[in-house]
Design a protein around this motif. Structure first.
Motif, PDB file in Angstrom:
ATOM      1  N   THR A 148      32.896  25.348  14.151  1.00 27.31           N
ATOM      2  CA  THR A 148      32.019  26.520  14.063  1.00 27.31           C
ATOM      3  C   THR A 148      32.844  27.773  14.300  1.00 27.31           C
ATOM      4  O   THR A 148      33.768  27.781  15.117  1.00 27.31           O
ATOM      5  CB  THR A 148      30.882  26.458  15.093  1.00 27.31           C
ATOM      6  N   ILE A 149      32.498  28.835  13.570  1.00 22.12           N
ATOM      7  CA  ILE A 149      33.178  30.119  13.701  1.00 22.12           C
ATOM      8  C   ILE A 149      32.112  31.167  13.959  1.00 22.12           C
ATOM      9  O   ILE A 149      31.284  31.454  13.080  1.00 22.12           O
ATOM     10  CB  ILE A 149      33.972  30.466  12.428  1.00 22.12           C
ATOM     11  N   LEU A 182      33.107  23.310   4.734  1.00 23.76           N
ATOM     12  CA  LEU A 182      34.066  22.576   3.916  1.00 23.76           C
ATOM     13  C   LEU A 182      34.891  21.610   4.753  1.00 23.76           C
ATOM     14  O   LEU A 182      35.054  21.787   5.962  1.00 23.76           O
ATOM     15  CB  LEU A 182      35.005  23.565   3.213  1.00 23.76           C
ATOM     16  N   SER A 183      35.412  20.588   4.088  1.00 24.35           N
ATOM     17  CA  SER A 183      36.322  19.661   4.777  1.00 24.35           C
ATOM     18  C   SER A 183      37.702  20.273   4.934  1.00 24.35           C
ATOM     19  O   SER A 183      38.457  19.907   5.836  1.00 24.35           O
ATOM     20  CB  SER A 183      36.419  18.341   4.004  1.00 24.35           C
ATOM     21  N   VAL A 184      38.059  21.187   4.025  1.00 23.97           N
ATOM     22  CA  VAL A 184      39.333  21.895   4.138  1.00 23.97           C
ATOM     23  C   VAL A 184      39.201  22.983   5.207  1.00 23.97           C
ATOM     24  O   VAL A 184      38.209  23.712   5.255  1.00 23.97           O
ATOM     25  CB  VAL A 184      39.732  22.531   2.785  1.00 23.97           C
ATOM     26  N   SER A 185      40.185  23.084   6.062  1.00 25.83           N
ATOM     27  CA  SER A 185      40.172  24.070   7.139  1.00 25.83           C
ATOM     28  C   SER A 185      40.204  25.495   6.580  1.00 25.83           C
ATOM     29  O   SER A 185      40.712  25.730   5.471  1.00 25.83           O
ATOM     30  CB  SER A 185      41.387  23.845   8.046  1.00 25.83           C
ATOM     31  N   PRO A 186      39.705  26.487   7.338  1.00 27.32           N
ATOM     32  CA  PRO A 186      39.826  27.890   6.897  1.00 27.32           C
ATOM     33  C   PRO A 186      41.257  28.420   6.933  1.00 27.32           C
ATOM     34  O   PRO A 186      41.543  29.467   6.345  1.00 27.32           O
ATOM     35  CB  PRO A 186      38.941  28.656   7.884  1.00 27.32           C
ATOM     36  N   THR A 239      43.661  25.021  16.451  1.00 24.54           N
ATOM     37  CA  THR A 239      42.264  24.900  16.844  1.00 24.54           C
ATOM     38  C   THR A 239      41.380  24.484  15.676  1.00 24.54           C
ATOM     39  O   THR A 239      40.549  23.582  15.793  1.00 24.54           O
ATOM     40  CB  THR A 239      41.757  26.242  17.411  1.00 24.54           C
ATOM     41  N   PHE A 240      41.578  25.144  14.530  1.00 27.69           N
ATOM     42  CA  PHE A 240      40.714  24.884  13.379  1.00 27.69           C
ATOM     43  C   PHE A 240      41.195  23.707  12.534  1.00 27.69           C
ATOM     44  O   PHE A 240      40.417  23.133  11.767  1.00 27.69           O
ATOM     45  CB  PHE A 240      40.643  26.130  12.488  1.00 27.69           C
TER      46      PHE A 240
END
Length: 538
Positions: free
Chosen positions: A230-231, A238-242, A219-220
């Motif tokens: 959005t979380i 950030l461009s890097v995923s969480p 999903t992310f």
């Protein structure tokens, strides 16, 4: 009532307690469409209704396994059943998606109290051949209830309301509490253990971040963040995923957890996990095998109901009826496992069970298609269910066979955690295979058909994001008949790929069982509890 008869009757109520959490974890999948329609929840909330339970459940198994050894296994299980039933009341009356998610969160807490304590109660109550039979009943209950859940959910949702899918837990919880109080003896460690609060916190962070990453990766975004991510209403900057950050937290928490546990052990204090258990080869290798097997064990249940409803046009009740074949196979396995207990090494039964799972899933995978003759799924599911019933219980017995009874709570929690982490990883991978294959095949088909790229992207997104539900809308429009056929074919290809991937994981798991040796218990057990184990009357 004779003591021996009471033990076996107690096993019935322990198995019903396992049924409570297994049915609930499968019943929600069938009820989700009705929940969406009534509560008007978003797609993100839909995911959390399904996933928050697994997240909390896996995070707390170790903690409550240790608590059970310290405070009493029956007591912790009864508290868990009560928490589960009470949260089911909240879920059944939830007026909003947020409250339903909260209720599922609390259900995860209750479930994490129930599962490891049922295992440790069996481990401390039964000996020798009887233990093998008891574990067979326990494991077959899991396999059977995984199929009964969708049937029960489909019937309750269709005939009454999705709220009854949660409400059914309330009378079951009352029956379990009364039955366990009357038939199951309390047991706990005779030595008072200190509670490792820091270890508990680190374990929650460790498994919580790991399961979160596995579940939300698709999903992310596994590495690059999805556009407009959005979380909780907060835009990810950030461009890097969480997800990489979640896995980094997992790694740090793992290192700290191990170092902290070893440090407490050197000081003569009680860590959350007794790392000496990992020196037991059957326990160590069995946990590795359980994790790998869990990657593929319920892969068919993940994708098959979606395919049956959105490609073949089954309703929820019809899906549940078809999955009864799985339950039937699992219940047959209970009798077979009991007959072989003490006569055939448990690890051999495990291998036969995993082999049956591989055959069943592969068989179903080759049947799946947009115009499949679904009747052939019945024997495939029966073979698969037979394998689940054999492998689940007997692998548990192999893992715990050399674990001292006074440490059975910890051992049960560790093996349950291995299974849950494996299941979460399997859901993440098999879900990715399902939807990635579906999207790729559909995009290629629409491109070959000359559909403009913008329109094709819209169709692909709608089918994938709705998990196939958009196919019905396409079929309802005669002008979209060709696109609907392409979508049905693509979703069938994705389901087949997911099933065959699950079979591949099980092949690896089968190979891992050859590190388990003969599977025979090295010590000769007496029928009475060990001196270190304190058992109290009901």
């Amino acid at each position: 009532m004779a003591t021996d008869s009471r033990r076996w009757l107690g096993l019935v109520f322990i198995s019903v307690a396992v049924s409570l959490i297994i049915v609930d974890s499968t019943i929600v999948n069938v009820a989700v469409p009705s929940i969406v329609e009534e509560l008007k929840i978003s797609s993100t909330e839909v995911q959390w209704v399904q996933e928050v339970y697994t997240l909390v459940f896996a995070s707390l198994l170790l903690l409550f396994g240790a608590f059970a050894d310290r405070f009493g296994r029956r007591r912790v299980m009864l508290i868990g059943v009560s928490v589960f039933a009470a949260s089911s009341v909240l879920a059944s009356f939830a007026p909003t998606g947020e409250l339903l998610i909260l209720a599922r969160f609390v259900q995860g807490v209750g479930g994490a109290m129930i599962l490891p304590t049922t295992l440790s109660l069996i481990n401390s109550t039964f000996r020798g051949r009887e233990r093998g039979i008891a574990f067979a009943v326990w494991g077959s209950t899991i396999g059977g209830m995984a199929a009964v859940g969708p049937l029960l959910g489909g019937w309750l949702t269709t005939a009454f309301s999705w709220r009854w899918a949660f409400g059914i837990n309330i009378p079951l919880g009352i029956i379990i509490v009364i039955g366990v109080l009357l038939t199951v003896a309390e047991s706990r460690e005779s030595r008072k253990r200190s509670i490792d609060g820091v270890g508990a916190l680190l374990s929650v962070i460790l498994f919580g971040s790991l399961v979160f990453g596995l579940i939300e990766g698709r999903t992310f975004g596994w590495w690059i963040a999805e556009d407009g991510l959005t979380i909780g209403g907060w835009t990810w900057p950030l461009s890097v995923s969480p997800i990489p950050f979640a896995f980094a937290i997992t790694l740090v928490a793992l290192v700290l957890f191990v170092r902290w546990g070893l440090r407490r052990g050197r000081r003569g204090q009680d860590p959350l996990i007794d790392f000496s258990l990992l020196s037991i080869s059957s326990f160590r290798n069995g946990n590795i095998a359980a994790l790998v097997v869990s990657l593929g064990e319920f892969g068919l249940i993940l994708a098959l109901p979606l395919w049956l409803q959105f490609v073949l046009g089954f309703d929820a009740l019809q899906v549940g009826l078809l999955l009864l074949a799985l339950a039937g196979g699992s219940f047959v396995a209970s009798g077979a496992a009991g007959a072989f207990s003490g006569k055939v090494p448990a690890v051999v039964v495990v291998r036969v069970g995993i082999l049956a799972e591989i055959i069943g899933i592969a068989w179903a995978g080759f049947i799946i298609g947009p115009d499949a003759a679904w009747g052939w799924l019945i024997p495939a599911l029966a073979v698969y269910g037979f394998g689940v019933g054999l492998a689940t219980a007997q692998l548990t017995g192999v893992i715990l066979q050399d674990v001292p009874v006074e440490k059975s709570g910890q051992g049960s929690g560790m093996q349950s955690t291995s299974r849950q982490v494996g299941s979460a990883l399997g859901v993440a991978i098999l879900g990715t295979v399902l939807f990635t294959t579906t999207g790729g095949v559909l995009a290629a088909s629409l491109d070959d058909a000359g559909v403009p790229s913008a329109a094709a992207d819209t169709v692909v997104t709608a089918v994938v994001d709705s998990a196939g539900a958009a196919i019905a809308g396409l079929e309802a429009d005669p002008s979209q008949a060709q696109i609907a056929d392409a979508a049905r074919t693509a979703f069938s290809d994705g389901t087949r790929a997911s099933a065959l991937t699950a079979a591949g994981f099980l092949v690896i798991g089968l190979g891992a069982t050859f590190a388990l040796g003969s599977g025979r218990r090295r010590d000769v057990e007496a029928q009475a509890p060990r001196p270190a184990e304190r058992v109290q009357g009901a």
